[in-house]
Motif scaffolding. Structure first.
Motif, PDB file in Angstrom:
ATOM      1  N   ALA A 322      30.912  11.610  28.785  1.00 53.32           N
ATOM      2  CA  ALA A 322      30.407  10.355  28.237  1.00 53.32           C
ATOM      3  C   ALA A 322      29.394   9.684  29.134  1.00 53.32           C
ATOM      4  O   ALA A 322      28.902   8.598  28.821  1.00 53.32           O
ATOM      5  CB  ALA A 322      31.573   9.394  27.991  1.00 53.32           C
ATOM      6  N   LEU A 323      29.047  10.343  30.255  1.00 56.86           N
ATOM      7  CA  LEU A 323      28.156   9.739  31.230  1.00 56.86           C
ATOM      8  C   LEU A 323      26.704  10.065  30.900  1.00 56.86           C
ATOM      9  O   LEU A 323      26.370  11.190  30.547  1.00 56.86           O
ATOM     10  CB  LEU A 323      28.502  10.260  32.632  1.00 56.86           C
ATOM     11  N   ALA A 324      25.845   9.078  30.988  1.00 53.82           N
ATOM     12  CA  ALA A 324      24.406   9.279  30.807  1.00 53.82           C
ATOM     13  C   ALA A 324      23.782   9.491  32.174  1.00 53.82           C
ATOM     14  O   ALA A 324      23.678   8.563  32.972  1.00 53.82           O
ATOM     15  CB  ALA A 324      23.776   8.073  30.113  1.00 53.82           C
ATOM     16  N   GLY A 325      23.370  10.714  32.464  1.00 55.09           N
ATOM     17  CA  GLY A 325      22.797  11.018  33.759  1.00 55.09           C
ATOM     18  C   GLY A 325      23.511  12.197  34.382  1.00 55.09           C
ATOM     19  O   GLY A 325      24.587  12.612  33.944  1.00 55.09           O
ATOM     20  N   PRO A 326      22.909  12.777  35.419  1.00 53.30           N
ATOM     21  CA  PRO A 326      23.496  13.949  36.069  1.00 53.30           C
ATOM     22  C   PRO A 326      24.618  13.569  37.026  1.00 53.30           C
ATOM     23  O   PRO A 326      24.507  12.614  37.793  1.00 53.30           O
ATOM     24  CB  PRO A 326      22.311  14.565  36.819  1.00 53.30           C
ATOM     25  N   ALA A 327      25.722  14.338  36.996  1.00 53.07           N
ATOM     26  CA  ALA A 327      26.839  14.140  37.924  1.00 53.07           C
ATOM     27  C   ALA A 327      27.720  15.374  37.867  1.00 53.07           C
ATOM     28  O   ALA A 327      27.876  15.999  36.804  1.00 53.07           O
ATOM     29  CB  ALA A 327      27.639  12.895  37.573  1.00 53.07           C
ATOM     30  N   ILE A 328      28.311  15.754  39.004  1.00 53.70           N
ATOM     31  CA  ILE A 328      29.194  16.913  39.075  1.00 53.70           C
ATOM     32  C   ILE A 328      30.394  16.572  39.954  1.00 53.70           C
ATOM     33  O   ILE A 328      30.336  15.650  40.781  1.00 53.70           O
ATOM     34  CB  ILE A 328      28.465  18.154  39.635  1.00 53.70           C
ATOM     35  N   LEU A 329      31.473  17.333  39.767  1.00 49.15           N
ATOM     36  CA  LEU A 329      32.675  17.207  40.601  1.00 49.15           C
ATOM     37  C   LEU A 329      32.762  18.452  41.460  1.00 49.15           C
ATOM     38  O   LEU A 329      32.802  19.577  40.940  1.00 49.15           O
ATOM     39  CB  LEU A 329      33.926  17.080  39.733  1.00 49.15           C
ATOM     40  N   LEU A 330      32.772  18.264  42.811  1.00 45.98           N
ATOM     41  CA  LEU A 330      32.820  19.376  43.751  1.00 45.98           C
ATOM     42  C   LEU A 330      34.200  19.479  44.367  1.00 45.98           C
ATOM     43  O   LEU A 330      34.781  18.475  44.811  1.00 45.98           O
ATOM     44  CB  LEU A 330      31.782  19.196  44.869  1.00 45.98           C
ATOM     45  N   ARG A 344      32.893  24.265  45.124  1.00 42.79           N
ATOM     46  CA  ARG A 344      32.833  24.813  43.775  1.00 42.79           C
ATOM     47  C   ARG A 344      32.656  23.673  42.779  1.00 42.79           C
ATOM     48  O   ARG A 344      33.299  22.622  42.899  1.00 42.79           O
ATOM     49  CB  ARG A 344      34.108  25.590  43.453  1.00 42.79           C
ATOM     50  N   ILE A 345      31.767  23.870  41.799  1.00 44.54           N
ATOM     51  CA  ILE A 345      31.548  22.861  40.760  1.00 44.54           C
ATOM     52  C   ILE A 345      32.627  23.045  39.699  1.00 44.54           C
ATOM     53  O   ILE A 345      32.673  24.065  39.017  1.00 44.54           O
ATOM     54  CB  ILE A 345      30.140  23.021  40.125  1.00 44.54           C
ATOM     55  N   ASP A 346      33.512  22.040  39.563  1.00 49.83           N
ATOM     56  CA  ASP A 346      34.618  22.135  38.607  1.00 49.83           C
ATOM     57  C   ASP A 346      34.397  21.283  37.366  1.00 49.83           C
ATOM     58  O   ASP A 346      35.133  21.428  36.382  1.00 49.83           O
ATOM     59  CB  ASP A 346      35.937  21.722  39.281  1.00 49.83           C
ATOM     60  N   ALA A 347      33.438  20.378  37.371  1.00 48.94           N
ATOM     61  CA  ALA A 347      33.126  19.568  36.191  1.00 48.94           C
ATOM     62  C   ALA A 347      31.674  19.128  36.315  1.00 48.94           C
ATOM     63  O   ALA A 347      31.148  18.962  37.421  1.00 48.94           O
ATOM     64  CB  ALA A 347      34.057  18.356  36.085  1.00 48.94           C
ATOM     65  N   GLY A 365      32.017  26.237  37.710  1.00 55.64           N
ATOM     66  CA  GLY A 365      32.474  27.498  38.282  1.00 55.64           C
ATOM     67  C   GLY A 365      31.547  28.052  39.343  1.00 55.64           C
ATOM     68  O   GLY A 365      31.922  28.993  40.051  1.00 55.64           O
ATOM     69  N   ARG A 366      30.344  27.510  39.446  1.00 58.59           N
ATOM     70  CA  ARG A 366      29.402  28.020  40.448  1.00 58.59           C
ATOM     71  C   ARG A 366      29.723  27.445  41.824  1.00 58.59           C
ATOM     72  O   ARG A 366      30.163  26.310  41.944  1.00 58.59           O
ATOM     73  CB  ARG A 366      27.965  27.688  40.062  1.00 58.59           C
ATOM     74  N   ARG A 367      29.468  28.272  42.849  1.00 60.03           N
ATOM     75  CA  ARG A 367      29.631  27.823  44.224  1.00 60.03           C
ATOM     76  C   ARG A 367      28.283  27.358  44.768  1.00 60.03           C
ATOM     77  O   ARG A 367      27.235  27.926  44.455  1.00 60.03           O
ATOM     78  CB  ARG A 367      30.194  28.948  45.086  1.00 60.03           C
ATOM     79  N   ILE A 368      28.342  26.334  45.596  1.00 60.10           N
ATOM     80  CA  ILE A 368      27.115  25.731  46.096  1.00 60.10           C
ATOM     81  C   ILE A 368      26.298  26.729  46.906  1.00 60.10           C
ATOM     82  O   ILE A 368      25.079  26.874  46.703  1.00 60.10           O
ATOM     83  CB  ILE A 368      27.436  24.482  46.942  1.00 60.10           C
ATOM     84  N   LEU A 369      26.935  27.460  47.820  1.00 60.24           N
ATOM     85  CA  LEU A 369      26.182  28.370  48.675  1.00 60.24           C
ATOM     86  C   LEU A 369      25.683  29.590  47.910  1.00 60.24           C
ATOM     87  O   LEU A 369      24.739  30.247  48.355  1.00 60.24           O
ATOM     88  CB  LEU A 369      27.042  28.809  49.863  1.00 60.24           C
ATOM     89  N   GLU A 370      26.318  29.930  46.796  1.00 60.11           N
ATOM     90  CA  GLU A 370      25.829  31.035  45.981  1.00 60.11           C
ATOM     91  C   GLU A 370      24.641  30.584  45.136  1.00 60.11           C
ATOM     92  O   GLU A 370      23.641  31.293  44.997  1.00 60.11           O
ATOM     93  CB  GLU A 370      26.940  31.568  45.079  1.00 60.11           C
ATOM     94  N   ALA A 371      24.740  29.383  44.565  1.00 64.22           N
ATOM     95  CA  ALA A 371      23.694  28.896  43.672  1.00 64.22           C
ATOM     96  C   ALA A 371      22.531  28.259  44.434  1.00 64.22           C
ATOM     97  O   ALA A 371      21.381  28.387  44.027  1.00 64.22           O
ATOM     98  CB  ALA A 371      24.279  27.891  42.680  1.00 64.22           C
ATOM     99  N   TYR A 372      22.861  27.548  45.541  1.00 63.03           N
ATOM    100  CA  TYR A 372      21.820  26.823  46.300  1.00 63.03           C
ATOM    101  C   TYR A 372      22.013  27.117  47.784  1.00 63.03           C
ATOM    102  O   TYR A 372      22.436  26.241  48.552  1.00 63.03           O
ATOM    103  CB  TYR A 372      21.919  25.321  46.029  1.00 63.03           C
TER     104      TYR A 372
END
Length: 820
Positions: A322-330, A344-347, A365-372
């Motif tokens: 329901a959030l307007a804008g980018p946000a992730i749960l690590l 790891r990005i879980d949401a 499901g992506r890992r930070i060091l794998e993706a970035y």
């Protein structure tokens, strides 16, 4: 020692990446073990499906039940089943040979009829001739477990089933997300055919498409009929007289189709149909193995789908949705020593987009060091660790992140914020690329469209201009934007009243305006367009004005140039029409055309004159036929180069001068010589003399002798009896071409019945055609018209045969009557 020292000197990001590589290698080893175990289970399922005639799900349940009943693990039960298959003969007796079942009629759209009268619950139907087919299907199921790709499956189907089913080639198509088909397996198909049919778009009339869409088998057993209904694969269609297309899986939603091709003509027997159906069912497993989750350890990680450290990931995801804008749960991933090795990005919120274009749930499901991988060791990475350790929120400075996507480096600028949420991090960011890109686009639009925007606050008096507006008004940006009071100083006086009225409507009445006006700059006068609207308060009083100015100088200049060009065209058209009317009137006065034949010196004369079919100018074609004082007759046909009044004037000069000199008794060569000198000395065109061609003749009725000469003109045509021939021409160049030209003459005696034609080039010349062709046409057409009895109107009939003529036509027909 050296190794330890090197490890101590290694950068933190290198150590982090090394840990990632080591973990990924460990996961690969685990995945290889899982894949080997899966292969054993799938082989056992296939064997059980063939033995018991059950579906894949039922075979899996049977294996689980047997393992629980006997106290074995699932893998042990699978190995026991496969070991029995190799160590003992099959438990079913082989039936006595029997005659094959009669072939059913060819029904291309059939294939959904039951294979046997009864259907086993949950098994999808028993095998037709099951006892005879089970060893063959068991062998196929066992070998399918070793298949690694669609080509392996196709080759096994061809080799294992070929002898019993007559199958010579196999094609396997898989349905793509776009609805097209891709050739994912083949056997017995040459490279050229495979390349031609490797991709099949979602078209109608494709049997494989219809088998998948309808979820039913298609039996194509009549090549002639099938070719009318479907686009058959391979040329010619008789290459495989019988074909079958079976959907995979048979139950549920098909995602593939297997094609069985036979060089054997005729329908498929019932036992063969049953065999192919069961074989297609067995292929559902190797053709559609479920993929392992991308990050399998995410499902087993603490808090994945549940709660960790008091945080429910599912609840967080619902909030982010329901959030307007980018946000992730690590979620931090720690080593055995408790150190954070990765996140790891879980949401993820739906509007979360990274530099590679991955959005929302694609990030989960992506890992930070794998993706970035390049963020390790940066201020952002350290900020994450500090927030996770101390709970202090992190607000980072804008930083540039670069990632290579499809070989192309892409850079983006971000500002990141992070807050601790339980044992996790809630991260949000702002991408500066979008606003900067939009600003550049807006600036490009203003520059290319030669416009600029302005805002006026009528309460505070603040004025804001875009950069392009300073260019339009020729104003120094250091002087700031222009106020309403300054604007009239730049307007031309004639435009001041209408601009004042427009501003009155805008600032007092609050109406939108679209007003053109002119301003004087240091170098020129500019045509501007002002479009604006007012914002009002609750009482309807304008408080703000938003609008733009557009430079229309180039457009207005083009409009004025076009208007001036139209005026010039109209003036030129009027002058040309007046000139044409005058020239036509002069031509009618100087060159009257008789409506019927006339008699002259005992001859019958017929004249035809046809002006050009197009153009607004008249030309200088003319003729003359008069009786001389001594009773002889003078005949002249001429053609002056050019059109219009100049051509008509030259024609009049030549016509009257030739007539006058001939009446005084001058020989024809002398007349032509003097006419040539006349044109050379009376040239009306400063660029050169007027030119003309002419043929003239004097006829003596007492001895029927014709003396004639020419000046660059086409030869006369003599018709005598049933033959037509052009007279041999004496010397004589074009009139007005050069001084010192001499002219000759020729003599011919006419006889009763002769016809002599003088004419201009408009009668025989056509664009793209040689003159010889036109002359041959004239001779043939003249003889044909005479045979048809159209001699009295020969000149006019010849001219009528040339419709759409591009040049004027003048024809003079001289006829010697027969003796009484």
């Amino acid at each position: 020692m050296k190794g330890d020292a090197a490890g101590e000197r290694a950068a933190p990001e290198v150590l982090a990446l090394a840990k990632v590589v080591a973990r990924l290698r460990s996961e690969i080893v685990d995945l290889e073990g899982v894949a080997a175990t899966t292969a054993v289970v799938e082989r056992a399922k296939g064997v059980l499906m063939a033995q018991a005639g059950v579906s894949a799900d039922t075979a899996y349940e049977m294996l689980l039940g047997r393992a629980a009943e006997r106290g074995h693990t699932l893998l042990e039960e699978c190995w026991i089943l496969l070991g029995r298959l190799r160590s003992r003969p099959p438990p079913w007796p082989a039936p006595a040979p029997a005659d094959p079942a009669p072939d059913p009629p060819a029904t291309p759209l059939s294939g959904n009829e039951p294979a046997a009268p009864a259907t086993a619950p949950g098994a999808g139907g028993p095998l037709v001739g099951g006892a005879a087919l089970r060893p063959l299907l068991a062998r196929l199921a066992d070998r399918l477990t070793t298949a690694h790709c669609g080509d392996d499956v196709a080759e096994l189907l061809r080799t294992v089933l070929g002898t019993d089913s007559g199958v010579d080639a196999v094609m396997i198509y898989s349905l793509t997300a776009a609805g097209s088909l891709e050739l994912t397996g083949r056997a017995g198909i040459d490279e050229e055919l495979a390349e031609q049919w490797h991709h099949v778009p979602p078209l109608s009339g494709i049997a494989a498409h219809e088998a998948i869409a309808g979820g039913r088998a298609l039996w194509l057993e009549d090549p002639a009929e099938d070719a009318r209904r479907y686009l058959l694969i391979g040329e010619p269609p008789q290459r495989w007289p019988s074909r079958a297309w079976l959907p995979v899986p048979a139950n549920g939603t098909p995602t593939a189709a297997i094609g069985f091709m036979r060089t054997r003509p005729g329908p498929f027997a019932a036992a063969t149909r049953a065999l192919l159906r069961q074989a297609a069912r067995l292929c559902a497993v190797p053709l559609g193995l479920p993929e392992r989750p991308r990050d399998a350890d995410a499902a087993d990680a603490p808090g994945a789908g549940g709660a960790q450290g008091g945080v429910d990931v599912t609840s967080v995801q619902r909030m982010l949705d329901a959030l307007a804008g980018p946000a992730i749960l690590l979620t931090p991933l720690r080593s055995k020593a408790g150190e954070v090795e990765d996140y790891r990005i879980d949401a993820a919120a739906p509007e979360s987009v990274d530099v590679a274009g991955r959005r929302g749930k694609e990030l989960v499901g992506r890992r930070i060091l794998e993706a970035y991988p390049t963020v390790v060791g940066t201020a952002l990475w350290e900020g994450y660790l500090e927030t996770l350790t101390t709970g202090t929120g992190y607000v980072g400075e804008p930083f540039t992140y670069e990632e290579v996507v499809a070989g192309i480096p892409r850079q983006s600028v971000y500002s990141v914020r992070a807050s601790r949420l339980g044992d996790r991090l809630l991260v949000s960011w702002v991408s500066h690329d979008t606003s900067e890109r939009e600003a550049r686009r807006l600036a490009d639009i203003q520059r290319l469209g030669t416009l600029g925007w302005a805002d006026w606050n009528l309460v505070t008096g603040d004025v804001t201009w875009s950069d392009e507006l300073y260019t339009l008004f020729g104003r120094d940006p250091r002087d700031g934007p222009m106020t309403w009071e300054e604007l009239p100083q730049h307007l031309l006086p004639d435009d001041l009243p209408m601009v004042s009225a427009a501003l009155q409507r805008l600032l007092v009445d609050g109406e939108a305006v679209d007003q053109p006006f002119r301003i004087a700059t240091a170098h020129s006068v500019r045509h501007l367009r002002f479009v604006a609207e007012a914002r009002t308060d609750a009482d309807g009083t304008p408080v703000e004005v938003h609008g733009y100015f557009q430079d229309l100088s180039a457009q207005r200049g083009a409009e004025l140039a076009l208007l001036e060009s139209e005026r010039a065209v109209l003036l030129q058209r009027g002058m040309l029409q007046a000139e044409r009317a005058l020239a036509a009137r002069l031509q009618e006065t100087l060159l009257p055309i008789p409506e019927q034949s006339m008699e002259l010196a005992g001859l019958c004369i017929d004249v035809a004159y046809v002006p050009a079919d197009r153009g607004i100018n008249v030309s200088g074609d003319w003729y003359s036929a008069i009786e001389l004082p001594d009773g002889s007759a003078l005949f002249v046909v001429g053609d002056v180069a050019g059109h219009g009044l100049a051509a008509v004037g030259t024609m009049a000069q030549l016509r009257f001068t030739a007539k006058g000199m001939t009446i005084t008794g001058s020989p024809l060569p002398d007349v032509l010589q003097r006419l040539n000198t006349l044109l050379l000395h009376t040239a009306s065109d400063p660029s050169g003399s007027a030119t003309a061609t002419m043929v003239m003749a004097r006829y003596q009725p007492w001895d029927r002798r014709l003396t004639w000469g020419r000046a660059g003109h086409l030869p006369p045509l003599l018709v005598r009896g049933d033959r037509a021939a052009f007279l041999e021409q004496p010397r004589g160049a074009l009139l007005g071409a050069t001084f010192g030209t001499s002219y000759g003459q020729a003599v011919i005696d006419l006889v009763p019945g002769d016809r002599l034609l003088f004419y201009t080039d408009g009668l025989v010349e056509k664009p793209g055609e040689s003159l010889d062709v036109g002359l041959d046409w004239l001779a043939a057409a003249t003889l044909r018209l005479l045979r048809e009895g159209r001699g009295e109107t020969l000149a006019r009939s010849l001219a009528a045969l040339r419709p759409g003529n591009r040049d004027d036509i003048c024809v003079l027909d001289i006829h010697v009557p027969d003796d009484p």
